[in-house]
Design a protein around this motif. Structure first.
Motif, PDB file in Angstrom:
ATOM      1  N   VAL A  54       0.840  -1.203   0.000  1.00  0.00           N
ATOM      2  CA  VAL A  54       0.000   0.000   0.000  1.00  0.00           C
ATOM      3  C   VAL A  54       0.876   1.255   0.000  1.00  0.00           C
ATOM      4  O   VAL A  54       1.809   1.371   0.794  1.00  0.00           O
ATOM      5  CB  VAL A  54      -0.926   0.021   1.237  1.00  0.00           C
ATOM      6  N   GLY A  55       0.587   2.175  -0.904  1.00  0.00           N
ATOM      7  CA  GLY A  55       1.325   3.430  -0.951  1.00  0.00           C
ATOM      8  C   GLY A  55       2.518   3.436  -1.875  1.00  0.00           C
ATOM      9  O   GLY A  55       3.155   4.481  -2.078  1.00  0.00           O
ATOM     10  N   GLU A  56       2.863   2.261  -2.449  1.00  0.00           N
ATOM     11  CA  GLU A  56       3.990   2.232  -3.382  1.00  0.00           C
ATOM     12  C   GLU A  56       3.623   2.957  -4.682  1.00  0.00           C
ATOM     13  O   GLU A  56       2.464   2.952  -5.082  1.00  0.00           O
ATOM     14  CB  GLU A  56       4.369   0.776  -3.702  1.00  0.00           C
ATOM     15  N   PRO A  57       4.578   3.605  -5.331  1.00  0.00           N
ATOM     16  CA  PRO A  57       6.007   3.637  -4.992  1.00  0.00           C
ATOM     17  C   PRO A  57       6.402   4.757  -4.024  1.00  0.00           C
ATOM     18  O   PRO A  57       7.558   4.857  -3.636  1.00  0.00           O
ATOM     19  CB  PRO A  57       6.659   3.857  -6.355  1.00  0.00           C
ATOM     20  N   PHE A  58       5.440   5.604  -3.636  1.00  0.00           N
ATOM     21  CA  PHE A  58       5.788   6.685  -2.713  1.00  0.00           C
ATOM     22  C   PHE A  58       6.289   6.111  -1.386  1.00  0.00           C
ATOM     23  O   PHE A  58       7.294   6.562  -0.833  1.00  0.00           O
ATOM     24  CB  PHE A  58       4.573   7.576  -2.470  1.00  0.00           C
ATOM     25  N   MET A  59       5.578   5.118  -0.882  1.00  0.00           N
ATOM     26  CA  MET A  59       5.991   4.441   0.345  1.00  0.00           C
ATOM     27  C   MET A  59       6.760   3.179  -0.021  1.00  0.00           C
ATOM     28  O   MET A  59       6.418   2.478  -0.972  1.00  0.00           O
ATOM     29  CB  MET A  59       4.769   4.066   1.186  1.00  0.00           C
ATOM     30  N   HIS A  60       7.809   2.896   0.744  1.00  0.00           N
ATOM     31  CA  HIS A  60       8.599   1.695   0.504  1.00  0.00           C
ATOM     32  C   HIS A  60       7.789   0.472   0.934  1.00  0.00           C
ATOM     33  O   HIS A  60       6.791   0.580   1.646  1.00  0.00           O
ATOM     34  CB  HIS A  60       9.908   1.779   1.304  1.00  0.00           C
ATOM     35  N   TYR A  61       8.219  -0.704   0.524  1.00  0.00           N
ATOM     36  CA  TYR A  61       7.552  -1.964   0.858  1.00  0.00           C
ATOM     37  C   TYR A  61       7.393  -2.109   2.381  1.00  0.00           C
ATOM     38  O   TYR A  61       8.369  -1.995   3.120  1.00  0.00           O
ATOM     39  CB  TYR A  61       8.370  -3.139   0.313  1.00  0.00           C
ATOM     40  N   GLU A  62       6.161  -2.297   2.823  1.00  0.00           N
ATOM     41  CA  GLU A  62       5.767  -2.507   4.222  1.00  0.00           C
ATOM     42  C   GLU A  62       5.788  -1.232   5.077  1.00  0.00           C
ATOM     43  O   GLU A  62       5.430  -1.293   6.249  1.00  0.00           O
ATOM     44  CB  GLU A  62       6.634  -3.581   4.916  1.00  0.00           C
ATOM     45  N   TRP A  63       6.182  -0.089   4.521  1.00  0.00           N
ATOM     46  CA  TRP A  63       6.218   1.131   5.334  1.00  0.00           C
ATOM     47  C   TRP A  63       4.833   1.528   5.831  1.00  0.00           C
ATOM     48  O   TRP A  63       4.667   1.890   6.992  1.00  0.00           O
ATOM     49  CB  TRP A  63       6.834   2.273   4.524  1.00  0.00           C
ATOM     50  N   THR A  64       3.836   1.454   4.955  1.00  0.00           N
ATOM     51  CA  THR A  64       2.474   1.817   5.358  1.00  0.00           C
ATOM     52  C   THR A  64       1.967   0.858   6.429  1.00  0.00           C
ATOM     53  O   THR A  64       1.334   1.278   7.412  1.00  0.00           O
ATOM     54  CB  THR A  64       1.520   1.797   4.152  1.00  0.00           C
ATOM     55  N   LEU A  65       2.240  -0.426   6.245  1.00  0.00           N
ATOM     56  CA  LEU A  65       1.815  -1.433   7.229  1.00  0.00           C
ATOM     57  C   LEU A  65       2.447  -1.168   8.584  1.00  0.00           C
ATOM     58  O   LEU A  65       1.771  -1.237   9.619  1.00  0.00           O
ATOM     59  CB  LEU A  65       2.186  -2.828   6.737  1.00  0.00           C
ATOM     60  N   TRP A  66       3.735  -0.835   8.580  1.00  0.00           N
ATOM     61  CA  TRP A  66       4.407  -0.559   9.848  1.00  0.00           C
ATOM     62  C   TRP A  66       3.906   0.741  10.475  1.00  0.00           C
ATOM     63  O   TRP A  66       3.837   0.856  11.696  1.00  0.00           O
ATOM     64  CB  TRP A  66       5.924  -0.505   9.647  1.00  0.00           C
ATOM     65  N   LEU A  67       3.537   1.709   9.655  1.00  0.00           N
ATOM     66  CA  LEU A  67       2.973   2.946  10.170  1.00  0.00           C
ATOM     67  C   LEU A  67       1.657   2.657  10.890  1.00  0.00           C
ATOM     68  O   LEU A  67       1.407   3.180  11.988  1.00  0.00           O
ATOM     69  CB  LEU A  67       2.740   3.938   9.018  1.00  0.00           C
ATOM     70  N   ARG A  69       0.816  -0.190  12.221  1.00  0.00           N
ATOM     71  CA  ARG A  69       1.160  -0.938  13.427  1.00  0.00           C
ATOM     72  C   ARG A  69       1.612  -0.020  14.552  1.00  0.00           C
ATOM     73  O   ARG A  69       1.225  -0.207  15.710  1.00  0.00           O
ATOM     74  CB  ARG A  69       2.267  -1.960  13.119  1.00  0.00           C
ATOM     75  N   VAL A  70       2.426   0.982  14.210  1.00  0.00           N
ATOM     76  CA  VAL A  70       2.896   1.930  15.229  1.00  0.00           C
ATOM     77  C   VAL A  70       1.727   2.705  15.827  1.00  0.00           C
ATOM     78  O   VAL A  70       1.628   2.876  17.044  1.00  0.00           O
ATOM     79  CB  VAL A  70       3.943   2.900  14.621  1.00  0.00           C
ATOM     80  N   VAL A  71       0.828   3.175  14.958  1.00  0.00           N
ATOM     81  CA  VAL A  71      -0.348   3.911  15.430  1.00  0.00           C
ATOM     82  C   VAL A  71      -1.183   3.028  16.348  1.00  0.00           C
ATOM     83  O   VAL A  71      -1.661   3.469  17.402  1.00  0.00           O
ATOM     84  CB  VAL A  71      -1.201   4.403  14.245  1.00  0.00           C
ATOM     85  N   LEU A  72      -1.356   1.761  15.983  1.00  0.00           N
ATOM     86  CA  LEU A  72      -2.140   0.836  16.802  1.00  0.00           C
ATOM     87  C   LEU A  72      -1.484   0.576  18.145  1.00  0.00           C
ATOM     88  O   LEU A  72      -2.160   0.529  19.179  1.00  0.00           O
ATOM     89  CB  LEU A  72      -2.336  -0.487  16.056  1.00  0.00           C
ATOM     90  N   VAL A  73      -0.167   0.404  18.148  1.00  0.00           N
ATOM     91  CA  VAL A  73       0.552   0.178  19.413  1.00  0.00           C
ATOM     92  C   VAL A  73       0.390   1.372  20.334  1.00  0.00           C
ATOM     93  O   VAL A  73       0.121   1.221  21.537  1.00  0.00           O
ATOM     94  CB  VAL A  73       2.046  -0.114  19.155  1.00  0.00           C
ATOM     95  N   VAL A  74       0.543   2.573  19.778  1.00  0.00           N
ATOM     96  CA  VAL A  74       0.373   3.795  20.569  1.00  0.00           C
ATOM     97  C   VAL A  74      -1.050   3.865  21.122  1.00  0.00           C
ATOM     98  O   VAL A  74      -1.268   4.197  22.291  1.00  0.00           O
ATOM     99  CB  VAL A  74       0.690   5.050  19.725  1.00  0.00           C
ATOM    100  N   ALA A  75      -2.043   3.536  20.280  1.00  0.00           N
ATOM    101  CA  ALA A  75      -3.443   3.575  20.702  1.00  0.00           C
ATOM    102  C   ALA A  75      -3.707   2.564  21.810  1.00  0.00           C
ATOM    103  O   ALA A  75      -4.385   2.870  22.798  1.00  0.00           O
ATOM    104  CB  ALA A  75      -4.360   3.301  19.508  1.00  0.00           C
ATOM    105  N   VAL A  76      -3.185   1.355  21.659  1.00  0.00           N
ATOM    106  CA  VAL A  76      -3.394   0.308  22.670  1.00  0.00           C
ATOM    107  C   VAL A  76      -2.754   0.696  24.001  1.00  0.00           C
ATOM    108  O   VAL A  76      -3.363   0.565  25.067  1.00  0.00           O
ATOM    109  CB  VAL A  76      -2.824  -1.042  22.183  1.00  0.00           C
TER     110      VAL A  76
END
Length: 223
Positions: A54-67, A69-76
């Motif tokens: 998701v987001g390629e080619p602007f976002m690198h492979y898995e960058w959107t997914l990790w973003l 994940r980070v938001v979810l971890v912060v929320a949790v």
């Protein structure tokens, strides 16, 4: 200013409400993604790959997914921390238990804390099972969620853990969505007549949507 807001009860409740809504949006999207299993292995396996692009080619492979994940971890973490601190504050405010339980308190209200603990433990197990494969009961295959899901729900304990957690989630959403509306100032006497059925309906949809997957594996509909 930020510190003052966080230290206040209303500040902690606001953090709980906003973080809860973030997680709720994710849950709806996650449920929709899970239902792709009913369209066959190619559909859901392709979906697992798509999440990483998701987001390629602007976002690198898995960058959107990790973003995400980070938001979810912060929320949790924010949700759990504010819930714990509010609980401790509530206990300190009335150190002696009520002689009689409040009759108006719903089952979901009384079990919110236990539900939160169940969900926290489930998240850890779920990640170790279907994301990292650490406790996966079968031969874990990266980017092959179809077979991984079948492996998990072919075990009795995988079904029990998942269904119990989903039922706890339903109760949590049912009460939490309405509470969030009150905290954020959305709830009114008139709107409550809409908000409560909405919370009940959304909780039911999530429970049915998530539980349908292990049920489909158990009954052989998905194999």
């Amino acid at each position: 200013m930020t510190r003052t807001l966080w230290d206040s009860t209303i500040g902690k409740k606001t953090v709980m409400a906003v973080s809860g809504l973030i997680m709720l949006l994710y849950l709806v999207a996650h449920m929709v993604g899970n239902l792709k299993i009913f369209f066959g292995p190619e559909e859901i396996n392709h979906y697992a790959h798509w999440l990483r692009t998701v987001g390629e080619p602007f976002m690198h492979y898995e960058w959107t997914l990790w973003l995400v994940r980070v938001v979810l971890v912060v929320a949790v973490v924010a949700h759990a921390t504010s819930a714990y601190q509010l609980s401790r504050r509530d206990i300190k405010a009335r150190p002696t238990k009520y002689v009689h339980k409040k009759p108006e308190a719903s089952f979901a209200t009384r079990t919110m804390r236990w539900g939160g603990v169940i969900l926290a433990l489930f998240i850890v197990w779920h990640i170790l099972d279907l994301t990292t494969g650490t406790v996966h009961p079968g031969n874990y295959q990266h980017l092959h969620p179809y077979q991984n899901i079948i492996d998990t729900f072919s075990t009795w304990y995988g079904n029990v853990i998942y269904i119990v957690a989903v039922l706890a989630l339903g109760l949590h959403v049912r009460h939490g969505l309405w509470s969030a509306a009150q905290t954020l100032g959305v709830g009114t006497a008139a709107r409550d007549r809409v908000l409560k059925p909405l919370a009940n309906g959304l909780a039911l949809v999530l429970v049915v949507g998530f539980v349908s997957v292990p049920v489909a594996v158990m009954t052989g509909l998905v194999s």
